[in-house]
Design a protein around this motif. Structure first.
Motif, PDB file in Angstrom:
ATOM      1  N   ARG A 160       0.857  -1.193   0.000  1.00 34.47           N
ATOM      2  CA  ARG A 160       0.000   0.000   0.000  1.00 34.47           C
ATOM      3  C   ARG A 160       0.880   1.225   0.000  1.00 34.47           C
ATOM      4  O   ARG A 160       1.807   1.340   0.797  1.00 34.47           O
ATOM      5  N   THR A 161       0.574   2.109  -0.864  1.00 33.22           N
ATOM      6  CA  THR A 161       1.305   3.370  -0.885  1.00 33.22           C
ATOM      7  C   THR A 161       0.300   4.515  -0.842  1.00 33.22           C
ATOM      8  O   THR A 161      -0.773   4.423  -1.423  1.00 33.22           O
ATOM      9  N   LEU A 162       0.681   5.546  -0.124  1.00 33.14           N
ATOM     10  CA  LEU A 162      -0.180   6.714  -0.016  1.00 33.14           C
ATOM     11  C   LEU A 162       0.283   7.736  -1.038  1.00 33.14           C
ATOM     12  O   LEU A 162       1.436   8.166  -1.025  1.00 33.14           O
TER      13      LEU A 162
END
Length: 123
Positions: free
Chosen positions: A24-26
């Motif tokens: 997961r990357t923001l």
């Protein structure tokens, strides 16, 4: 030819997905962060501000020196002896008795209407 290139890109994409683990990357847009330039400048100036230390001599000429006021004399104690003698010398007035002058005061009835002459009333 186009179909072959699409197949090849699909296959390479499928291989890349299988080999790399998912994370997961923001994703934050940088335009929003840099749009608040005024707040950034304000915070920078606020952090850089150094207040001038106050000195003891800064209050001179502005603040008056405190001195306790004199206690006022009590009005009851001013001439209490003479007031007491004057009170003792007074003669009390009793209702129904004539004053010491000798003549009785004539009472007036303020609620009694004056009698009118018959002649003035009829005209």
């Amino acid at each position: 030819m186009l179909a072959n290139s699409l197949r090849a890109s699909r296959q390479s994409l499928a291989r890349a997905i299988r080999t790399t683990p998912l994370r997961r990357t923001l994703i934050t847009p940088t335009a929003i962060r840099s749009a608040d330039l005024v707040q950034d400048m304000y915070l920078k100036e606020l952090k850089a501000y150094k207040p001038v230390p106050a000195k003891a001599s800064d209050a001179e000429g502005v603040v008056q020196k405190f001195s306790m006021p004199k206690t006022p004399a009590s009005p009851e104690e001013a001439d209490i002896q003479n007031d007491l003698q004057a009170y003792e010398q007074q003669v009390p007035e009793v209702e129904g008795q004539a004053p010491s002058g000798g003549q009785a005061a004539v009472e007036q009835d303020w609620f009694e209407e004056p009698e009118e002459d018959d002649e003035v009333a009829h005209h």
